[in-house]
Design a protein around this motif. Structure first.
Motif, PDB file in Angstrom:
ATOM      1  N   LEU A  92       0.914  -1.023   0.033  1.00 40.99           N
ATOM      2  CA  LEU A  92       0.042  -0.101  -0.021  1.00 40.99           C
ATOM      3  C   LEU A  92       0.876   1.111  -0.217  1.00 40.99           C
ATOM      4  CD1 LEU A  92      -2.925  -1.172   2.569  1.00 40.99           C
ATOM      5  CD2 LEU A  92      -3.061  -0.668   0.131  1.00 40.99           C
ATOM      6  N   ASN A 109       2.351   1.546  -3.547  1.00 47.09           N
ATOM      7  CA  ASN A 109       1.426   2.091  -4.249  1.00 47.09           C
ATOM      8  C   ASN A 109       1.152   3.552  -4.132  1.00 47.09           C
ATOM      9  OD1 ASN A 109      -0.851   1.712  -6.296  1.00 47.09           O
ATOM     10  ND2 ASN A 109      -2.277   2.037  -4.666  1.00 47.09           N
ATOM     11  N   ARG A 110       1.076   4.051  -2.949  1.00 45.32           N
ATOM     12  CA  ARG A 110       0.928   5.491  -2.682  1.00 45.32           C
ATOM     13  C   ARG A 110       2.132   6.303  -3.135  1.00 45.32           C
ATOM     14  NH1 ARG A 110      -2.979   8.223   0.249  1.00 45.32           N
ATOM     15  NH2 ARG A 110      -3.753   6.392   0.739  1.00 45.32           N
ATOM     16  N   TRP A 167       3.862   5.601  -5.762  1.00 44.08           N
ATOM     17  CA  TRP A 167       3.766   5.574  -7.021  1.00 44.08           C
ATOM     18  C   TRP A 167       2.652   6.471  -7.488  1.00 44.08           C
ATOM     19  CZ3 TRP A 167       6.650   3.224 -10.724  1.00 44.08           C
ATOM     20  CH2 TRP A 167       6.333   3.244 -11.964  1.00 44.08           C
ATOM     21  N   ALA A 168       1.606   6.782  -6.532  1.00 41.56           N
ATOM     22  CA  ALA A 168       0.379   7.606  -7.121  1.00 41.56           C
ATOM     23  C   ALA A 168       0.839   8.987  -7.115  1.00 41.56           C
ATOM     24  CB  ALA A 168      -0.628   7.365  -6.284  1.00 41.56           C
ATOM     25  N   GLU A 180     -10.006   7.217 -12.367  1.00 41.82           N
ATOM     26  CA  GLU A 180      -8.747   6.446 -12.125  1.00 41.82           C
ATOM     27  C   GLU A 180      -7.499   7.213 -11.846  1.00 41.82           C
ATOM     28  OE1 GLU A 180      -8.378   7.887 -16.075  1.00 41.82           O
ATOM     29  OE2 GLU A 180     -10.086   7.278 -15.177  1.00 41.82           O
ATOM     30  N   PRO A 237      -4.993   9.435  -9.514  1.00 37.98           N
ATOM     31  CA  PRO A 237      -4.318   9.322  -7.980  1.00 37.98           C
ATOM     32  C   PRO A 237      -5.428   9.896  -7.019  1.00 37.98           C
ATOM     33  CG  PRO A 237      -2.723   9.814  -9.458  1.00 37.98           C
ATOM     34  CD  PRO A 237      -3.905  10.066 -10.509  1.00 37.98           C
ATOM     35  N   SER A 297      -9.126   8.315  -6.984  1.00 36.47           N
ATOM     36  CA  SER A 297      -9.197   7.002  -6.722  1.00 36.47           C
ATOM     37  C   SER A 297      -8.607   6.712  -5.274  1.00 36.47           C
ATOM     38  CB  SER A 297      -8.215   6.163  -7.877  1.00 36.47           C
ATOM     39  OG  SER A 297      -6.797   6.614  -7.636  1.00 36.47           O
ATOM     40  N   ASP A 298      -8.308   7.785  -4.729  1.00 37.72           N
ATOM     41  CA  ASP A 298      -7.831   7.901  -3.179  1.00 37.72           C
ATOM     42  C   ASP A 298      -6.480   6.852  -2.984  1.00 37.72           C
ATOM     43  OD1 ASP A 298      -8.652   8.733  -0.670  1.00 37.72           O
ATOM     44  OD2 ASP A 298      -9.265   6.909   0.045  1.00 37.72           O
ATOM     45  N   ARG A 299      -5.888   6.979  -4.076  1.00 38.03           N
ATOM     46  CA  ARG A 299      -4.538   6.421  -3.811  1.00 38.03           C
ATOM     47  C   ARG A 299      -3.440   7.666  -3.500  1.00 38.03           C
ATOM     48  NH1 ARG A 299      -2.385   5.202  -8.710  1.00 38.03           N
ATOM     49  NH2 ARG A 299      -4.015   6.195  -9.884  1.00 38.03           N
ATOM     50  N   ALA A 300      -3.993   8.961  -3.903  1.00 41.70           N
ATOM     51  CA  ALA A 300      -3.098  10.040  -3.048  1.00 41.70           C
ATOM     52  C   ALA A 300      -4.182  10.908  -2.585  1.00 41.70           C
ATOM     53  CB  ALA A 300      -2.346  10.615  -4.432  1.00 41.70           C
ATOM     54  N   SER A 301      -3.926  11.399  -1.340  1.00 36.41           N
ATOM     55  CA  SER A 301      -4.829  12.499  -0.818  1.00 36.41           C
ATOM     56  C   SER A 301      -4.837  13.777  -1.388  1.00 36.41           C
ATOM     57  CB  SER A 301      -4.552  12.263   1.011  1.00 36.41           C
ATOM     58  OG  SER A 301      -3.439  13.064   1.212  1.00 36.41           O
TER      59      SER A 301
END
Length: 310
Positions: A6, A9-10, A12-13, A91, A93, A96-100
Motif C-alpha cells: 500500500l 502504491n501511494r 507511485w500515485a 482512475e 490518483p 481513486s484515493d491512492r493519493a490524498s
C-alpha cells in the motif's frame, strides 16, 4: 507485506501526479535556452575540467528548478481538477484515493518552492523568472485553463518563460534572446487549444487553427537562420523530424476531433517538445548538441509508457 504494498502504491500515485515524462520535456527547454545564451561551448569539445564544472553547475541548478516548477504545476493541476476528475477520470490518483488531496497540495507546494530556491542559486533574475512560472502555472490550473483563449496563452507563457530560464544562465543574453519565448508559446498554445476536446471531443475549427500554429512554429525554426549566429541547415533535419512526428496526428485530430485522436495528438505534441528544442539548440550550436538534447526523447517516451502524459 500488505502495508508495504500500500505504501509503494501511494508513493507511485504521487509520482504519477508529477508526470515524469513531461518533466523531461521541461529539461529540454532549459538546454535550448542554455545553448541560445552562448554557454554551450562544452560541446563538442571540453575545454578543461574546471571550466566544465563551472559551466555545468548553473545548468544543473536550472534543471533542478524546472523539475520543481513543472512537477509542482502539474500536481496542482490535479488538485484543482479533483472534483472534475472524480466524474471524468476516476482512475486518476486523487479521485481513486491512492493519493490524498492534502498530500498532493503539500507535494505541489514543496516542488514549487524547490524550483524557486534552485533558481536563486543562479541569480536573482533566474529566481524572478522561476517565481513568474510558478504563479503562471497556478493561475492556469485554477482559472485560465477553462478559457478558450487565455488557457492556451497562459500555458504557452509558462513554457516560454521556462526557455528564458535557461537563457538566464547569462543574464545579459535575455535582452538579446527574449523573442525565442514566442516559439514555445505558440507551440504550447496549439497543443493546449486542441487538448480542450480530449475528454468529450473538440471542434474542427480549433483543430485546424492548432495545425496552422504548428506550421508557424516549424517555419520559425528555419527562419531563425536570418540571425547571424544561427544555422538553419543544421536545424533542418531536426525540424523535418518534428514535422513528421506532429503534423500527421494533428491533421487527423483536426479532420476527426474525437477524444481518442485528440489525445494522440496531444501526447505527440507534448513529447515532441524535445524535438522542437533539439532543432533550435542545434541551430545555435551544432548537430552534436542537438543530438544531446534529442537523447531526452527516448527517455521521455519510456516514461510515457509508465506515467500519464495528459
Amino acid at each position: 507485506m500488505k502495508a508495504a504494498s500500500l505504501t509503494t502504491n501511494r508513493w507511485w500515485a504521487y509520482l504519477q501526479l508529477m508526470r515524469p515524462a513531461n518533466i523531461v520535456t521541461a529539461w529540454a527547454d532549459i538546454l535550448v535556452g542554455f545553448a541560445a545564451s552562448g554557454s554551450a561551448i562544452i560541446f563538442p569539445q571540453i575545454i578543461n575540467q574546471e571550466t566544465t564544472i563551472a559551466s555545468l553547475l548553473p545548468l544543473g541548478w536550472l534543471l533542478l528548478a524546472t523539475t520543481g516548477l513543472y512537477g509542482g504545476g502539474v500536481v496542482f493541476n490535479d488538485v484543482f481538477d479533483a472534483e472534475l476528475d472524480a466524474k471524468e477520470r476516476p482512475e486518476r490518483p486523487i479521485p481513486s484515493d491512492r493519493a490524498s488531496l492534502t498530500g498532493a497540495i503539500i507535494l505541489g507546494s514543496l516542488l514549487l518552492v524547490m524550483g524557486i530556491v534552485a533558481a536563486v542559486q543562479v541569480s536573482l533574475i533566474s529566481a524572478g523568472l522561476a517565481a513568474f512560472i510558478a504563479l503562471a502555472a497556478l493561475f492556469y490550473d485554477a482559472v485560465a485553463k477553462h478559457h478558450v483563449f487565455f488557457g492556451p496563452l497562459n500555458m504557452g507563457l509558462c513554457r516560454g518563460a521556462n526557455l528564458l530560464l535557461g537563457v538566464s544562465v547569462v543574464n545579459t543574453m535575455l535582452t538579446e534572446r527574449w523573442y525565442l519565448a514566442f516559439i514555445p508559446i505558440v507551440y504550447i498554445a496549439a497543443i493546449t487549444a486542441i487538448s480542450q476536446g480530449e475528454v468529450t471531443g473538440g471542434k474542427k475549427i480549433t483543430g485546424y487553427v492548432a495545425l496552422g500554429l504548428i506550421f508557424w512554429v516549424i517555419s520559425s525554426i528555419l527562419l531563425l537562420g536570418l540571425l547571424p549566429n544561427y544555422q538553419s541547415l543544421v536545424a533542418l533535419p531536426f525540424a523535418a523530424f518534428l514535422a513528421g512526428r506532429i503534423i500527421p496526428p494533428f491533421f487527423q485530430a483536426a479532420r476527426e476531433p474525437i477524444p481518442e485522436k485528440i489525445r494522440t495528438a496531444v501526447m505527440a505534441g507534448v513529447l515532441s517538445l524535445i524535438v522542437l528544442d533539439a532543432a533550435v539548440a542545434a541551430g545555435f550550436t551544432n548537430s552534436f548538441y542537438g543530438l544531446a538534447v534529442l537523447i531526452l526523447l527516448p527517455i521521455s517516451l519510456g516514461l510515457a509508457k509508465l506515467f500519464s502524459v495528459t
